[in-house]
Design a protein around this motif. Sequence first.
Motif, PDB file in Angstrom:
ATOM      1  N   UNK A   6       0.831  -1.210   0.000  1.00 53.17           N
ATOM      2  CA  UNK A   6       0.000   0.000   0.000  1.00 53.17           C
ATOM      3  C   UNK A   6       0.864   1.258   0.000  1.00 53.17           C
ATOM      4  N   UNK A   7       0.272   2.357  -0.435  1.00 55.07           N
ATOM      5  CA  UNK A   7       0.951   3.647  -0.353  1.00 55.07           C
ATOM      6  C   UNK A   7       1.131   4.014   1.106  1.00 55.07           C
ATOM      7  N   UNK A   8       2.106   4.870   1.372  1.00 57.43           N
ATOM      8  CA  UNK A   8       2.353   5.339   2.730  1.00 57.43           C
ATOM      9  C   UNK A   8       1.631   6.648   2.996  1.00 57.43           C
ATOM     10  N   UNK A   9       1.953   7.233   4.139  1.00 52.07           N
ATOM     11  CA  UNK A   9       1.337   8.507   4.519  1.00 52.07           C
ATOM     12  C   UNK A   9       2.344   9.645   4.552  1.00 52.07           C
ATOM     13  N   UNK A  10       3.646   9.326   4.492  1.00 50.00           N
ATOM     14  CA  UNK A  10       4.656  10.380   4.473  1.00 50.00           C
ATOM     15  C   UNK A  10       5.792   9.967   3.555  1.00 50.00           C
ATOM     16  N   UNK A  11       6.497  10.981   3.061  1.00 54.02           N
ATOM     17  CA  UNK A  11       7.630  10.701   2.193  1.00 54.02           C
ATOM     18  C   UNK A  11       8.031  11.911   1.389  1.00 54.02           C
ATOM     19  N   UNK A  12       8.992  11.700   0.517  1.00 49.95           N
ATOM     20  CA  UNK A  12       9.517  12.758  -0.339  1.00 49.95           C
ATOM     21  C   UNK A  12       8.526  13.080  -1.457  1.00 49.95           C
ATOM     22  N   UNK A  13       8.851  14.110  -2.213  1.00 46.69           N
ATOM     23  CA  UNK A  13       8.042  14.482  -3.377  1.00 46.69           C
ATOM     24  C   UNK A  13       8.201  13.416  -4.450  1.00 46.69           C
ATOM     25  N   UNK A  14       7.114  13.058  -5.089  1.00 52.33           N
ATOM     26  CA  UNK A  14       7.122  12.073  -6.175  1.00 52.33           C
ATOM     27  C   UNK A  14       7.966  12.616  -7.332  1.00 52.33           C
ATOM     28  N   UNK A  15       8.973  11.874  -7.803  1.00 50.95           N
ATOM     29  CA  UNK A  15       9.798  12.372  -8.904  1.00 50.95           C
ATOM     30  C   UNK A  15       9.058  12.337 -10.244  1.00 50.95           C
ATOM     31  N   UNK A  16       9.573  13.098 -11.204  1.00 55.50           N
ATOM     32  CA  UNK A  16       9.039  13.087 -12.564  1.00 55.50           C
ATOM     33  C   UNK A  16       7.780  13.890 -12.763  1.00 55.50           C
ATOM     34  N   UNK A  74      13.660  -1.624  -8.024  1.00 57.48           N
ATOM     35  CA  UNK A  74      13.130  -1.136  -6.756  1.00 57.48           C
ATOM     36  C   UNK A  74      12.125  -0.023  -7.017  1.00 57.48           C
ATOM     37  N   UNK A  75      10.946  -0.136  -6.434  1.00 60.19           N
ATOM     38  CA  UNK A  75       9.894   0.874  -6.594  1.00 60.19           C
ATOM     39  C   UNK A  75      10.021   1.917  -5.479  1.00 60.19           C
ATOM     40  N   UNK A  76      11.171   2.585  -5.433  1.00 63.85           N
ATOM     41  CA  UNK A  76      11.450   3.515  -4.345  1.00 63.85           C
ATOM     42  C   UNK A  76      10.775   4.869  -4.525  1.00 63.85           C
ATOM     43  N   UNK A  77      10.664   5.353  -5.766  1.00 62.11           N
ATOM     44  CA  UNK A  77      10.125   6.693  -6.043  1.00 62.11           C
ATOM     45  C   UNK A  77      10.855   7.731  -5.197  1.00 62.11           C
ATOM     46  N   UNK A  78      12.148   7.522  -4.986  1.00 59.15           N
ATOM     47  CA  UNK A  78      12.995   8.427  -4.194  1.00 59.15           C
ATOM     48  C   UNK A  78      12.463   8.634  -2.776  1.00 59.15           C
ATOM     49  N   UNK A  79      11.785   7.637  -2.237  1.00 57.44           N
ATOM     50  CA  UNK A  79      11.259   7.734  -0.883  1.00 57.44           C
ATOM     51  C   UNK A  79       9.914   8.430  -0.783  1.00 57.44           C
ATOM     52  N   UNK A  80       9.196   8.553  -1.889  1.00 55.96           N
ATOM     53  CA  UNK A  80       7.873   9.201  -1.874  1.00 55.96           C
ATOM     54  C   UNK A  80       6.864   8.350  -1.110  1.00 55.96           C
ATOM     55  N   UNK A  81       5.801   8.987  -0.676  1.00 59.28           N
ATOM     56  CA  UNK A  81       4.755   8.271   0.063  1.00 59.28           C
ATOM     57  C   UNK A  81       3.996   7.294  -0.826  1.00 59.28           C
ATOM     58  N   UNK A  82       3.862   7.642  -2.100  1.00 61.84           N
ATOM     59  CA  UNK A  82       3.147   6.778  -3.059  1.00 61.84           C
ATOM     60  C   UNK A  82       4.115   5.900  -3.826  1.00 61.84           C
ATOM     61  N   UNK A  83       3.659   4.712  -4.154  1.00 65.71           N
ATOM     62  CA  UNK A  83       4.423   3.865  -5.063  1.00 65.71           C
ATOM     63  C   UNK A  83       4.456   4.559  -6.428  1.00 65.71           C
ATOM     64  N   UNK A  84       5.509   4.316  -7.222  1.00 66.50           N
ATOM     65  CA  UNK A  84       5.558   4.945  -8.550  1.00 66.50           C
ATOM     66  C   UNK A  84       4.470   4.382  -9.465  1.00 66.50           C
ATOM     67  N   UNK A  85       4.107   5.144 -10.471  1.00 62.11           N
ATOM     68  CA  UNK A  85       3.056   4.729 -11.409  1.00 62.11           C
ATOM     69  C   UNK A  85       3.382   3.406 -12.071  1.00 62.11           C
TER      70      UNK A  85
END
Length: 151
Positions: A6-16, A74-85
């Motif tokens: 699942x997506x998280x509740x906190x994290x970095x800005x989603x890249x791209x 790795x689906x890191x999305x630079x540490x974003x709260x959401x998984x990458x698309x």
Amino acid sequence: MAFDTPNGTRGARQPGRNRFERWANRRMIRHVRRTGTLGHSNLLVLVTTGSKTGAQRRTPVGWFPGGGDTRLIVASASGAARNPSWYFNLAAHPSAARIESAGQHIDVTAAQLHGAERDEAWRLITTQAPAYAKYETITDREIPVIRLTPR
């Protein structure tokens, strides 16, 4: 295995998300398709089928050897709260993925790693690329590790 992180509740800005990052990704995709690397990093272009649109989507991602002819991403999305698309696209169509790198096009099947298998792969990845360990501290979601197996 299921794509069930699942997506998280906190994290970095989603890249791209901004125009410059999209432009840089397009340039990187062209470079990776020709060479397969950028600096000292192994990169590939992940081609997925959009989960909602059905359109092909291309994303440059780093990869790590997964044993045999498999690759780990790795689906890191630079540490974003959401998984990458692309994670959701793989979840919707795990057998419709392709990788492009250094002039090769390889059809792959994607599977998310879980439990001890994921933990072992995560140790391998963070040993080779310590920046991924930092992403884990930025977000509260477990960062998915995906195995790509040639079809």
